[in-house]
Design a protein around this motif. Structure first.
Motif: not given
Length: 138
Positions: A15-16, A49-51, A54-61, A78-79
């Motif tokens: 992952l870059r 998957s590579g974050l 500490a960035w918690d649960q991302i729900v939107s991109v 991550r489920n």
């Protein structure tokens, strides 16, 4: 049925991603991401998957809809169900916004897949991020 060993699976490309260090000073960009393609179905799941945890649960991109390909839908990372969204707003053509409820947003500069390492360093510098060449793993 053969007992021959199976060939190893090809390794996923690294992952870059560059994540800016935590700071008490607000910044416009929280890091930089250099995807290998603009495929909405392939790249964001690898990013998420590579974050850092500490960035918690991302729900939107949120991505620039004029350059990303692939039909948006829900992704399971991550489920966790993550919803990709597209925008065509001119103020953020080269960023991806990651949203985590209760924790705000993280904005990543997106380096175009076809960019050279020197171009990536220039883009990072222009965004106020450390721009040494070799910042990204390839």
């Amino acid at each position: 049925m053969s007992n021959a060993p199976r060939p190893p699976r090809p390794a996923r490309p690294l992952l870059r991603l560059y994540v800016a260090p935590r700071s008490t000073v607000p910044r416009r960009i929280d890091g930089a991401w250099w995807p290998r393609t603009f495929d909405l179905l392939a790249e964001p799941p690898q990013l998420l998957s590579g974050l850092p945890r500490a960035w918690d649960q991302i729900v939107s991109v949120l991505v620039n809809g004029t350059v990303w390909t692939g039909a948006p839908g829900r992704m399971l990372v991550r489920n966790q169900a993550v919803r990709p969204c597209r925008t065509t707003l001119a103020h953020a053509p080269s960023t991806t916004v990651l949203m985590a409820p209760g924790h705000g947003r993280r904005d990543l500069l997106v380096v175009p897949p076809e960019a050279t390492e020197q171009a990536a360093a220039s883009l990072m510098s222009a965004a106020g991020l450390p721009a040494e060449q070799g910042r990204f793993a390839s």
